[in-house]
Design an enzyme around this catalytic site. Sequence first.
Site, short mmCIF file in Angstrom:
data_model
loop_
_atom_site.label_atom_id
_atom_site.label_comp_id
_atom_site.label_asym_id
_atom_site.label_seq_id
_atom_site.Cartn_x
_atom_site.Cartn_y
_atom_site.Cartn_z
N ARG A 106 12.79 -79.37 18.60
CA ARG A 106 11.97 -80.06 19.61
C ARG A 106 11.63 -81.42 19.03
NH1 ARG A 106 6.87 -77.84 23.04
NH2 ARG A 106 8.66 -76.84 24.02
N HIS A 133 14.75 -80.08 29.04
CA HIS A 133 14.14 -78.84 28.52
C HIS A 133 15.00 -77.67 29.03
CE1 HIS A 133 11.33 -76.32 26.68
NE2 HIS A 133 10.26 -76.53 27.40
N GLN A 136 13.80 -73.96 29.06
CA GLN A 136 12.81 -73.73 30.11
C GLN A 136 13.52 -73.46 31.45
OE1 GLN A 136 9.22 -73.82 29.94
NE2 GLN A 136 9.60 -72.89 31.93
N ASP A 227 4.80 -79.74 36.69
CA ASP A 227 4.61 -79.90 35.24
C ASP A 227 3.53 -80.97 35.07
OD1 ASP A 227 4.93 -79.99 32.46
OD2 ASP A 227 6.77 -81.18 32.53
N CYS A 267 5.82 -74.77 34.01
CA CYS A 267 6.35 -74.43 32.68
C CYS A 267 5.23 -74.15 31.67
CB CYS A 267 7.25 -75.55 32.17
SG CYS A 267 6.41 -77.15 32.15
N ARG A 295 10.91 -66.75 29.13
CA ARG A 295 11.41 -67.62 28.06
C ARG A 295 12.04 -66.76 26.95
NH1 ARG A 295 9.45 -72.71 27.28
NH2 ARG A 295 11.22 -72.77 25.85
#
Length: 308
Positions: A106, A133, A136, A227, A267, A295
């Site tokens: 990340r 992402h 996700q 988000d 998310c 996830r």
Amino acid sequence: MLKPNKLAKKNFLSSLDMTTEELINVLDIAEKIKEKNFNFESNNKVLGLIFDKSSTRTRVSFQVAMSRIGGTTIDLNPTTSQIGRGEPIKDTARVLSRYCDVLAIRTFNHTDLEEYAKWSTKPVINALTDLEHPCQALADFLTIKEEFIDFKNVVLSFIGDGNNVANSLIFCGALLGVEVRIACPKGFEPNPLVINKAYEIYKNKNLLKITNDIESAVSGSNVLYTDVWSSMGEEDQKEYKDKVFNGFTIDSNLVKKAEKDAIVLHCLPAYRSKEISDEVIESKNSRIFEQAENRMHVQQSLLACLLS
Ligand code: CP
Ligand code: NVA
């Protein structure tokens, strides 16, 4: 029998690193994993986690997924490793890929992730960059599949910033032929390169819509998604973005304008009462915590596909 297909590409840096068939395979296997109907043994493989930004879900779901397949993880904190000192990525990547079997990273710039992937001899997974992402999005589409069985006629409306999360949703939507509508304030539309790439993949170009009008985006929609307005690294823009995004909140009134049984996704982490109301997160339409659980299942499936 359902088997994890070895991905043709070494890395998973972008949702587009999978073909449609590979994406469907990862989702199908994740469903079986969730039903406890699928077993994959990694034989003590090691996943290295490099997180230059905070994480709860991505970090922990990868750790649990890895332990469930008989592997381990090493959490490399940039401040206690030499990464924070600025050791060149090409050195770190070559060293870590001699210790680990797979890396999940990340970081801020997507080009840094690509640099890791270039020098690593082991698969590199995007655990979030400024551009995408993709892990996700796997969980998001598994959650949608669980709800609607297949993706036919599903309309997904993302309300908010045309950011990393939106970009990966667009790419997966393109691969799966799902209608994706992105509603954002003027100037916060997704990256034009992402939009153009997605249009190249969509067989029906009408299935991707970018708009500044929330109501038209939500009408007839089955999935409402949002988000945060300010992503990690944009803390200095918070005050300005809070003003620009005012009105782009998923609240109960907006949910009523979608299809009757529309589900709501986020998310996480969320800023309640900014991009989404507290009431909607806790409502019967919310699948936000199923999505967070997913996830773990999709990443276990992804690891099986990358390591098999
Ligand atoms: N959704 C997500 O990636 O959460 P974390 O930042 O907690 O990993
Ligand atoms: N867009 C958000 C997602 C966090 C999971 C960010 O990049 O901070």
